[in-house]
Design a protein around this motif. Structure first.
Motif, PDB file in Angstrom:
ATOM      1  N   SER A  68      -3.064  13.143  -6.730  1.00  0.00           N
ATOM      2  CA  SER A  68      -2.623  13.523  -5.390  1.00  0.00           C
ATOM      3  C   SER A  68      -3.596  13.136  -4.282  1.00  0.00           C
ATOM      4  CB  SER A  68      -2.303  15.009  -5.334  1.00  0.00           C
ATOM      5  OG  SER A  68      -3.333  15.748  -5.932  1.00  0.00           O
ATOM      6  N   VAL A  69      -4.900  13.287  -4.526  1.00  0.00           N
ATOM      7  CA  VAL A  69      -5.879  12.971  -3.480  1.00  0.00           C
ATOM      8  C   VAL A  69      -5.864  11.473  -3.186  1.00  0.00           C
ATOM      9  CG1 VAL A  69      -8.313  13.052  -2.818  1.00  0.00           C
ATOM     10  CG2 VAL A  69      -7.315  14.957  -4.070  1.00  0.00           C
ATOM     11  N   ALA A  70      -5.856  10.653  -4.250  1.00  0.00           N
ATOM     12  CA  ALA A  70      -5.819   9.196  -4.079  1.00  0.00           C
ATOM     13  C   ALA A  70      -4.510   8.775  -3.408  1.00  0.00           C
ATOM     14  CB  ALA A  70      -5.965   8.506  -5.432  1.00  0.00           C
ATOM     15  N   GLY A  71      -3.415   9.428  -3.788  1.00  0.00           N
ATOM     16  CA  GLY A  71      -2.111   9.135  -3.193  1.00  0.00           C
ATOM     17  C   GLY A  71      -2.091   9.461  -1.715  1.00  0.00           C
ATOM     18  N   LEU A  72      -2.722  10.579  -1.360  1.00  0.00           N
ATOM     19  CA  LEU A  72      -2.781  11.003   0.042  1.00  0.00           C
ATOM     20  C   LEU A  72      -3.549   9.980   0.873  1.00  0.00           C
ATOM     21  CD1 LEU A  72      -2.132  13.377   2.034  1.00  0.00           C
ATOM     22  CD2 LEU A  72      -4.399  14.227   1.556  1.00  0.00           C
ATOM     23  N   ILE A  73      -4.712   9.567   0.366  1.00  0.00           N
ATOM     24  CA  ILE A  73      -5.551   8.600   1.096  1.00  0.00           C
ATOM     25  C   ILE A  73      -4.805   7.267   1.246  1.00  0.00           C
ATOM     26  CG2 ILE A  73      -7.717   7.281   1.004  1.00  0.00           C
ATOM     27  CD1 ILE A  73      -8.883   9.804  -0.523  1.00  0.00           C
ATOM     28  N   CYS A  74      -4.237   6.785   0.129  1.00  0.00           N
ATOM     29  CA  CYS A  74      -3.495   5.516   0.139  1.00  0.00           C
ATOM     30  C   CYS A  74      -2.325   5.582   1.130  1.00  0.00           C
ATOM     31  CB  CYS A  74      -2.941   5.221  -1.259  1.00  0.00           C
ATOM     32  SG  CYS A  74      -3.973   4.122  -2.198  1.00  0.00           S
ATOM     33  N   SER A  75      -1.595   6.684   1.118  1.00  0.00           N
ATOM     34  CA  SER A  75      -0.422   6.825   1.972  1.00  0.00           C
ATOM     35  C   SER A  75      -0.804   6.867   3.448  1.00  0.00           C
ATOM     36  CB  SER A  75       0.361   8.089   1.593  1.00  0.00           C
ATOM     37  OG  SER A  75       0.844   7.954   0.283  1.00  0.00           O
ATOM     38  N   ILE A  76      -1.918   7.532   3.763  1.00  0.00           N
ATOM     39  CA  ILE A  76      -2.374   7.604   5.153  1.00  0.00           C
ATOM     40  C   ILE A  76      -2.750   6.202   5.641  1.00  0.00           C
ATOM     41  CG2 ILE A  76      -4.218   8.450   6.685  1.00  0.00           C
ATOM     42  CD1 ILE A  76      -4.156  11.082   4.993  1.00  0.00           C
ATOM     43  N   ILE A  77      -3.485   5.458   4.792  1.00  0.00           N
ATOM     44  CA  ILE A  77      -3.873   4.086   5.144  1.00  0.00           C
ATOM     45  C   ILE A  77      -2.621   3.225   5.308  1.00  0.00           C
ATOM     46  CG2 ILE A  77      -5.096   2.020   4.342  1.00  0.00           C
ATOM     47  CD1 ILE A  77      -7.030   3.960   2.828  1.00  0.00           C
ATOM     48  N   ALA A  78      -1.672   3.381   4.372  1.00  0.00           N
ATOM     49  CA  ALA A  78      -0.436   2.592   4.400  1.00  0.00           C
ATOM     50  C   ALA A  78       0.367   2.868   5.667  1.00  0.00           C
ATOM     51  CB  ALA A  78       0.405   2.907   3.169  1.00  0.00           C
ATOM     52  N   ARG A  79       0.423   4.135   6.074  1.00  0.00           N
ATOM     53  CA  ARG A  79       1.197   4.510   7.255  1.00  0.00           C
ATOM     54  C   ARG A  79       0.578   3.875   8.512  1.00  0.00           C
ATOM     55  NH1 ARG A  79       5.445   6.976   8.880  1.00  0.00           N
ATOM     56  NH2 ARG A  79       5.458   8.381  10.652  1.00  0.00           N
ATOM     57  N   LYS A  80      -0.742   3.877   8.561  1.00  0.00           N
ATOM     58  CA  LYS A  80      -1.468   3.268   9.677  1.00  0.00           C
ATOM     59  C   LYS A  80      -1.210   1.754   9.695  1.00  0.00           C
ATOM     60  CE  LYS A  80      -6.108   3.689  11.669  1.00  0.00           C
ATOM     61  NZ  LYS A  80      -6.737   2.369  11.579  1.00  0.00           N
ATOM     62  N   LYS A  81      -1.272   1.151   8.491  1.00  0.00           N
ATOM     63  CA  LYS A  81      -1.091  -0.296   8.353  1.00  0.00           C
ATOM     64  C   LYS A  81       0.343  -0.695   8.748  1.00  0.00           C
ATOM     65  CE  LYS A  81      -2.241  -3.943   5.125  1.00  0.00           C
ATOM     66  NZ  LYS A  81      -1.814  -4.428   3.833  1.00  0.00           N
TER      67      LYS A  81
ATOM     68  N   MET B 139       0.833  -1.206   0.000  1.00  0.00           N
ATOM     69  CA  MET B 139       0.000   0.000   0.000  1.00  0.00           C
ATOM     70  C   MET B 139       0.873   1.263   0.000  1.00  0.00           C
ATOM     71  SD  MET B 139      -3.366   0.331   0.198  1.00  0.00           S
ATOM     72  CE  MET B 139      -4.621   1.500   0.647  1.00  0.00           C
ATOM     73  N   ALA B 140       2.013   1.204   0.697  1.00  0.00           N
ATOM     74  CA  ALA B 140       2.909   2.357   0.771  1.00  0.00           C
ATOM     75  C   ALA B 140       3.486   2.674  -0.603  1.00  0.00           C
ATOM     76  CB  ALA B 140       4.027   2.088   1.773  1.00  0.00           C
ATOM     77  N   ILE B 141       3.839   1.626  -1.358  1.00  0.00           N
ATOM     78  CA  ILE B 141       4.394   1.804  -2.706  1.00  0.00           C
ATOM     79  C   ILE B 141       3.310   2.382  -3.619  1.00  0.00           C
ATOM     80  CG2 ILE B 141       5.458   0.624  -4.678  1.00  0.00           C
ATOM     81  CD1 ILE B 141       6.391  -1.521  -2.537  1.00  0.00           C
ATOM     82  N   VAL B 142       2.094   1.793  -3.526  1.00  0.00           N
ATOM     83  CA  VAL B 142       0.964   2.254  -4.347  1.00  0.00           C
ATOM     84  C   VAL B 142       0.675   3.731  -4.036  1.00  0.00           C
ATOM     85  CG1 VAL B 142      -1.513   1.950  -4.804  1.00  0.00           C
ATOM     86  CG2 VAL B 142      -0.048  -0.055  -4.565  1.00  0.00           C
ATOM     87  N   GLY B 143       0.642   4.053  -2.748  1.00  0.00           N
ATOM     88  CA  GLY B 143       0.361   5.427  -2.316  1.00  0.00           C
ATOM     89  C   GLY B 143       1.411   6.399  -2.805  1.00  0.00           C
ATOM     90  N   PHE B 144       2.682   5.959  -2.756  1.00  0.00           N
ATOM     91  CA  PHE B 144       3.795   6.812  -3.187  1.00  0.00           C
ATOM     92  C   PHE B 144       3.693   7.106  -4.679  1.00  0.00           C
ATOM     93  CE2 PHE B 144       8.268   7.414  -4.509  1.00  0.00           C
ATOM     94  CZ  PHE B 144       8.568   8.514  -3.715  1.00  0.00           C
ATOM     95  N   VAL B 145       3.439   6.047  -5.478  1.00  0.00           N
ATOM     96  CA  VAL B 145       3.317   6.215  -6.936  1.00  0.00           C
ATOM     97  C   VAL B 145       2.100   7.083  -7.263  1.00  0.00           C
ATOM     98  CG1 VAL B 145       2.935   4.987  -9.125  1.00  0.00           C
ATOM     99  CG2 VAL B 145       4.531   4.050  -7.447  1.00  0.00           C
ATOM    100  N   LEU B 146       0.981   6.811  -6.582  1.00  0.00           N
ATOM    101  CA  LEU B 146      -0.264   7.558  -6.823  1.00  0.00           C
ATOM    102  C   LEU B 146      -0.112   9.038  -6.478  1.00  0.00           C
ATOM    103  CD1 LEU B 146      -3.298   5.344  -5.720  1.00  0.00           C
ATOM    104  CD2 LEU B 146      -2.890   6.340  -7.961  1.00  0.00           C
ATOM    105  N   SER B 147       0.735   9.335  -5.489  1.00  0.00           N
ATOM    106  CA  SER B 147       0.891  10.726  -5.056  1.00  0.00           C
ATOM    107  C   SER B 147       1.403  11.609  -6.191  1.00  0.00           C
ATOM    108  CB  SER B 147       1.811  10.813  -3.843  1.00  0.00           C
ATOM    109  OG  SER B 147       3.134  10.507  -4.208  1.00  0.00           O
TER     110      SER B 147
END
Ligand SMILES: [Zn+2]
Length: 110
Positions: A50-63, A38-46
């Protein structure tokens, strides 16, 4: 290998240190942490959305924190990049609005 707790040499296949009794298998597991996808996906998406990347990264950080996975730094980078992009996006929209208002004001003064 050496015991992470007492530092004495132990067998590579040891599950428990014979000197101090600490579980070795658990140390081994945390030494070779899995990277959170999820962290990789969030980083690439950012960089792309940007909005999808932000959401993905927040979830990834929690995970990453909850499941003790690698990639917390990457997730944080994704959050920062997305946040900067969103802020820059808002600023550019504001600039366009201000220019438009100034232009209208200029037209009205004619
Ligand atoms: Zn030990």
């Amino acid at each position: 290998m050496f015991c992470k707790n007492c530092g004495r040499e132990i067998s590579d296949s040891a599950v428990v240190c014979p000197h101090c009794g600490v579980q070795i298998a658990e140390f081994k597991k945390s030494a070779s942490k899995q990277t959170c996808t999820m962290a990789i996906v969030g980083f690439v998406l950012s960089f792309l959305v940007s909005v999808a990347g932000l959401i993905c990264s927040i979830i990834a950080r929690k995970k990453c924190r909850e499941e003790n996975l690698e990639g917390g730094g990457l997730a944080l980078a994704g959050i920062i990049i997305s946040a900067v992009e969103i802020v820059l996006g808002i600023i550019s929209v504001l600039v366009v609005i201000i220019y438009f208002v100034v232009f209208l004001g200029f037209l009205a003064s004619l």
